[in-house]
Design a protein around this motif. Structure first.
Motif, short mmCIF file in Angstrom:
data_model
loop_
_atom_site.label_atom_id
_atom_site.label_comp_id
_atom_site.label_asym_id
_atom_site.label_seq_id
_atom_site.Cartn_x
_atom_site.Cartn_y
_atom_site.Cartn_z
N ALA A 176 31.40 43.60 40.89
CA ALA A 176 30.17 43.38 40.14
C ALA A 176 30.10 44.19 38.86
O ALA A 176 29.51 43.76 37.89
CB ALA A 176 28.97 43.72 41.01
N ASN B 88 34.05 41.44 35.92
CA ASN B 88 32.92 40.53 35.88
C ASN B 88 32.81 39.82 34.54
O ASN B 88 31.77 39.28 34.21
CB ASN B 88 31.62 41.28 36.19
CG ASN B 88 31.46 42.48 35.28
OD1 ASN B 88 32.17 42.65 34.31
ND2 ASN B 88 30.51 43.33 35.62
N HIS B 89 33.86 39.81 33.75
CA HIS B 89 33.85 39.08 32.50
C HIS B 89 33.86 37.60 32.80
O HIS B 89 34.55 37.14 33.70
CB HIS B 89 35.08 39.47 31.68
CG HIS B 89 35.01 39.05 30.25
ND1 HIS B 89 35.28 37.76 29.85
CD2 HIS B 89 34.70 39.74 29.14
CE1 HIS B 89 35.14 37.69 28.54
NE2 HIS B 89 34.80 38.87 28.08
N TYR C 75 36.79 45.16 33.51
CA TYR C 75 35.68 44.22 33.61
C TYR C 75 36.08 43.01 34.43
O TYR C 75 36.37 41.94 33.91
CB TYR C 75 35.23 43.79 32.22
CG TYR C 75 34.41 44.86 31.54
CD1 TYR C 75 35.02 45.91 30.88
CD2 TYR C 75 33.03 44.82 31.60
CE1 TYR C 75 34.27 46.89 30.29
CE2 TYR C 75 32.27 45.80 31.00
CZ TYR C 75 32.90 46.84 30.35
OH TYR C 75 32.15 47.81 29.76
#
Lengths: 286, 670
Positions: free
Chosen positions: A190, A55-56, A53
């Motif tokens: 993303a 995009n965390h 992740y």
């Protein structure tokens, strides 16, 4: 696409599965694969990660853009967003932050197997990051002399890195903050399944295809542990047209929407013809 | 003969009219004064009419000086009467009296009032003749008053005076005590005569009422006049038409049958036809449907409203409302002002909770204006009391038509579209963020950059809808005035009902899903640039945001019927502003920012072919359902409004006009 995480016991990279990030000798493994068709134009080599992740929110926040822009004051005093990867043993970390700390450090090399001889394929490492990123957004700290080691005096390397930032590459214009692999990693992806550009394989001459069909082997220096969070790693080879890589979605979507619109056009034309005529002569009822 | 003279003098004295002296220096004006046309001011134009009328017969009221009223009689002599007491008018007892002492020393009590309050107290005079005359006048629609007098001896007068003094100075229950005293004093009259005043209808009142009825608005007339006068007025203003069957719920009828029976009879008559009637077809203009009109007077109303001991009053009210619901027009006569407010309240609380509007021009309408949802005062001859207490003040009754049918309609359409659009665009805005959480580990990572988050509602999407709310005319004003029935399309809050709201919300959710998952599938596992470089999460968010801004703005463009240059400027200008802002925001390393994550993101996104194709595709797909719905509904089930709209040329550039109505503030003093 070749998945080389090595979770299955049969995979050659299984032995590297539980290697820790700071073992002195890197674990290497080799995966052989076959290309069915030859790749004609320029080929792009990507590494892909799954279940990672980038995009965390805490992860995305954890960087200092002014430090990466070469600001000397931020170099020695990184922003608070980088906590807990801001200082290490009272020395500021350059580059600071979780994004930089988790940089992908596997090394991938491609060989072509031709009658039992391994021919290395030249991989180009320039041109993989955005031009504006490399030349404007990311700048090495300024100072006199070109000695990056001196410029980065007073800082220490990120916790999980093997080498400090000024030893990322021997070439001067790919070292320090402007190392292209580093820049590509810093652009947070993303979605949890993403791919990032690793190397380019350029077409030598217009006659021979860039990558012929046949057997190939991928040598991997397995440094990046992903097993602990059930992540997966893979290597992707792809050709690019003006529209980007293989993307069935756009094609299918356009065809579907186009046909729906056409169908609706016909239907509404019929309806308009049937019911439309009564409108023009209708009076307003009381 | 004596009575005749007394009659004229009574009319000249029994009033509360003031004379305004014209103090102008102009010589011409002074000459006019010498011809004795004074300017009379009173709170009631009836009184002014009467005094002016008497003037034409030779008796002129001059002034009130030092408690002496001066009259100029036919022989051009000035008669002085000492004004001893004034028992002023109140709407409960409906009469007023004055006690005057003539120059000869006689004390007279002159009384003027409604016939229902004078006749019971009269003991001699040409009662029958006058009564028949009064009734004839009433049928012709004239406002009638009766005049009577009584001669008082000195002791009677002093007794009366003492009683009045005590009552006036009473500290508790002053009104009750005064009413008792008035009752005691005003009795045993000798009838002098009757007057009639023609209250001309305002111009175009009939037209306005007809238009309102066509628009589906129920019109009730609440008046203090007697039944015959009011009925005549109603026929004159086309509230009751020739084929309207009049149902009566008056005191006369209730004396014959009990209230219960009358109500049941009426409801049976009315409900016989109600089964076939639907609310929408109730314009009352088709000749084959029987049209009912109800007349009710104040006494009957108070009987209906009175709470009964056995608790069955609820039924009477319900029954009464049921009857009213099926009548096309209701006339309430002999209404006291408080009863007017009572009726308005009754309707407000009835089953369908209709929106009520009260319009009046006199001080006796104030309670009704305050009670109704919308109160309108007419600035007229009866002073500014009504206008001061109203929500909106208009100069003439006919202006109500344009106000309701044109301006009201426009504002409703604009406001409903504004509200729905705001919810829609914010659903479109936030829902992709919500969906993104499923893909970023529920860590509340924003999809869009903070600059976009902040400016979305402020600059990218605010001006077009603002201009829409000021300028949209879905049908032209002339057409709305010509076709009052178009008002029915927005009756009963049609555009803000649950159904409309759910449609807009569904559209918002659908669009958001299209944006997000469209971009998701575009980005998933592929590269969309021509040089193989990757796009990060900010590019992803910017793509979704670009599609979002374009879609919601184009949705508004699709909904706009009235295109002026300002609309064009705002809509296309907003989009251009968005693009320019994005280019600027990402084009420079802004020194004051502590993050540079948007640097060049927008330009990079635009350099990718699939991104362009994706934007166009996603905009089209999200607008498609709405377009289909509009086209289908227009063709298959067009409303009257839509039928008129199709006759109108589309996309012609119109003249821009902004109508402004300002609300009256009650702190204004005239």
């Amino acid at each position: 696409q070749i998945d080389y995480t090595g979770t299955e016991p049969s995979s050659p990279c299984n032995k590297c599965l539980n290697v820790s990030w700071d073992s002195p000798t890197p674990c290497t493994c080799t995966i052989n694969f076959t290309l069915e068709h030859s790749f004609e134009s320029n080929v792009f080599m990507y590494y892909g990660l799954s279940n990672f992740y980038q995009n965390h929110r805490r992860y995305v926040k954890s960087r200092d853009d002014s430090q990466l822009n070469g600001d000397n004051s931020s170099l020695l005093n990184p922003s608070k967003e980088c906590e807990p990867y801001r200082t290490n043993e009272d020395k500021p970390i350059a580059p600071c932050g979780a994004i930089a700390n988790s940089m992908f450090n596997d090394t991938l090399e491609l060989y072509r197997i031709d009658n039992d001889t391994r021919i290395p394929i030249t991989l180009i490492k320039k041109g993989i990051a955005w031009w504006t990123d490399k030349n404007v957004k990311f700048r090495n700290p300024t100072g006199d002399g070109n000695n990056l080691t001196a410029l980065f005096q007073g800082t220490t390397k990120p916790v999980n890195w093997r080498k400090p930032v000024y030893m990322l590459d021997s070439e001067a214009d790919n070292n320090g903050f402007i190392n292209e692999d580093f820049i590509v990693w810093m652009r947070t992806a993303a979605l949890p399944t993403f791919r990032k550009l690793y190397r380019l394989i350029e077409r030598k001459d217009n006659l021979a295809p860039t990558l012929q069909a046949g057997k190939y082997s991928l040598d991997i220096a397995y440094n990046y542990p992903v097993h602990s969070f059930d992540g997966r790693k893979r290597m992707i080879l792809s050709t690019i047209s003006w529209m980007g890589g293989k993307n069935p979605f756009l094609g299918i979507a356009y065809i579907t929407v186009g046909s729906i619109c056409f169908f609706l056009g016909v239907v509404l034309l019929i309806i308009h013809h049937k019911y439309g005529n009564r409108n023009t002569s209708a009076d307003i009822p009381n | 003969q004596e009575r005749e003279e007394l009659f004229f003098r009574a009319l000249c004295l029994c009033h509360t009219v003031q004379v305004k002296d014209d103090d102008s220096v102009d010589g011409l004006k002074k000459n006019r004064l010498s011809r004795r046309s004074c300017i009379y001011i009173s709170s009631s134009p009836d009184e002014v009419a009467l005094v002016e009328g008497i003037q034409r017969l030779g008796y002129t009221y001059l002034r009130l000086k030092d408690n002496f009223m001066e009259i100029l009689n036919r022989e051009n002599n000035i008669e002085k009467f000492e004004l001893l007491e004034v028992l002023s008018f109140d709407s409960v007892r409906r009469r007023m009296s004055v006690i005057v002492k003539s120059s000869t020393g006689d004390i007279f009590l002159f009384c003027k009032g409604a016939d229902s309050s004078i006749f019971p107290r009269v003991k001699e005079g040409k009662i029958d003749q006058i009564r028949s005359r009064v009734e004839r006048n009433a049928v012709e629609g004239l406002r009638t008053l009766c005049v009577a007098y009584k001669k008082l001896t000195a002791e009677e007068y002093s007794k009366a005076q003492k009683l009045l003094q005590n009552a006036k100075l009473a500290l508790q229950d002053r009104e009750k005590k005064l009413a008792e005293v008035y009752e005691k004093i005003e009795r045993d009259f000798i009838l002098l005569g009757a007057t009639a005043v023609e209250d001309r209808l305002q111009e175009k009142a009939a037209d306005t009422i007809e238009a309102l009825q066509k628009a589906g608005i129920k019109v009730w007339v609440l008046t203090g006049d007697k039944m015959e006068t009011a009925a005549a007025t109603c026929y004159a203003c086309k509230l009751f038409r020739r084929n309207t069957q009049i149902l009566e719920l008056t005191t006369k009828k209730i004396e014959e049958q009990s209230l219960h029976d009358v109500l049941f009879d009426l409801s049976k008559t009315v409900l016989r036809h109600s089964g076939s009637l639907t609310r929408d077809t109730f314009s009352g203009l088709s000749t084959d449907m029987q049209d009912y009109g109800l007349i009710i007077d104040g006494a009957a109303l108070s009987l209906i409203m009175k709470p009964r001991q056995d608790g069955s009053s609820g039924n009477y009210r319900e029954l009464f409302l049921e009857i009213c619901r099926n009548c096309s027009a209701v006339l309430c006569c002999r209404m006291a002002p408080l009863q007017k407010a009572q009726i308005v309240k009754l309707i407000k609380l009835s089953k369908e909770h209709p929106i009520t509007l009260a319009i009046g021009d006199g001080a006796n309408d104030v309670s009704m204006i305050l009670e109704a949802h919308v109160g309108i005062g007419i600035i007229g001859k009866e002073g500014r009391q009504a206008a001061r207490n109203s929500d909106y003040a208009i100069p003439k009754f006919k202006h109500l038509k344009k106000m309701l049918l044109v301006h009201g309609h426009f504002y409703y359409v604009r406001i409903s579209e504004l509200v729905q659009y705001f919810f829609y665009k914010n659903v479109c805005f936030i829902f992709p963020q919500f969906l993104y959480q499923f893909f970023c580990g529920f860590s509340q990572q924003t999809l869009y950059d903070t600059a976009y988050l902040t400016l979305y509602n402020i600059s990218f999407t605010s001006l077009p809808i603002l201009l829409y709310g000021l300028m949209e005319q879905h049908v032209s004003a002339d057409t709305l005035k010509r076709e009052p029935s178009l008002y029915r399309d927005v009756a009963k809050n049609a555009l803000l009902r649950w159904r409309a709201f759910i449609y807009w919300t569904f559209l918002g959710v659908f669009d958001a899903v299209v944006f997000f998952f469209g971009a998701y599938f575009l980005f998933e596992n592929t590269i969309v640039t021509s040089n193989g470089q990757m796009f990060g999460n900010w590019t992803f968010g910017t793509l979704v945001f670009t599609v979002l801004v374009f879609t919601v703005t184009l949705k508004l463009a699709l909904d706009t019927h009235y295109w002026t240059w300002i609309n064009h400027f705002m809509i296309w200008g907003s989009l251009v502003f968005y693009i320019i802002f994005s280019l600027l925001w990402g084009g420079i390393i802004w020194p004051f920012l502590n993050y540079q994550r948007m640097y060049y993101v927008f330009m990079q996104m635009l350099s990718s072919g699939p991104a362009w194709l994706g934007i166009i595709l996603l905009i089209t797909v999200s607008l498609l359902p709405d377009v289909i719905k509009k086209v289908l509904c227009r063709q298959l089930w067009p409303t009257a409004t839509e039928r008129i709209q199709t006759k109108h040329q589309c996309l012609s550039v119109e003249q821009s006009t902004i109508f402004m109505l300002s609300q009256t503030s009650s702190s204004l003093s005239f």
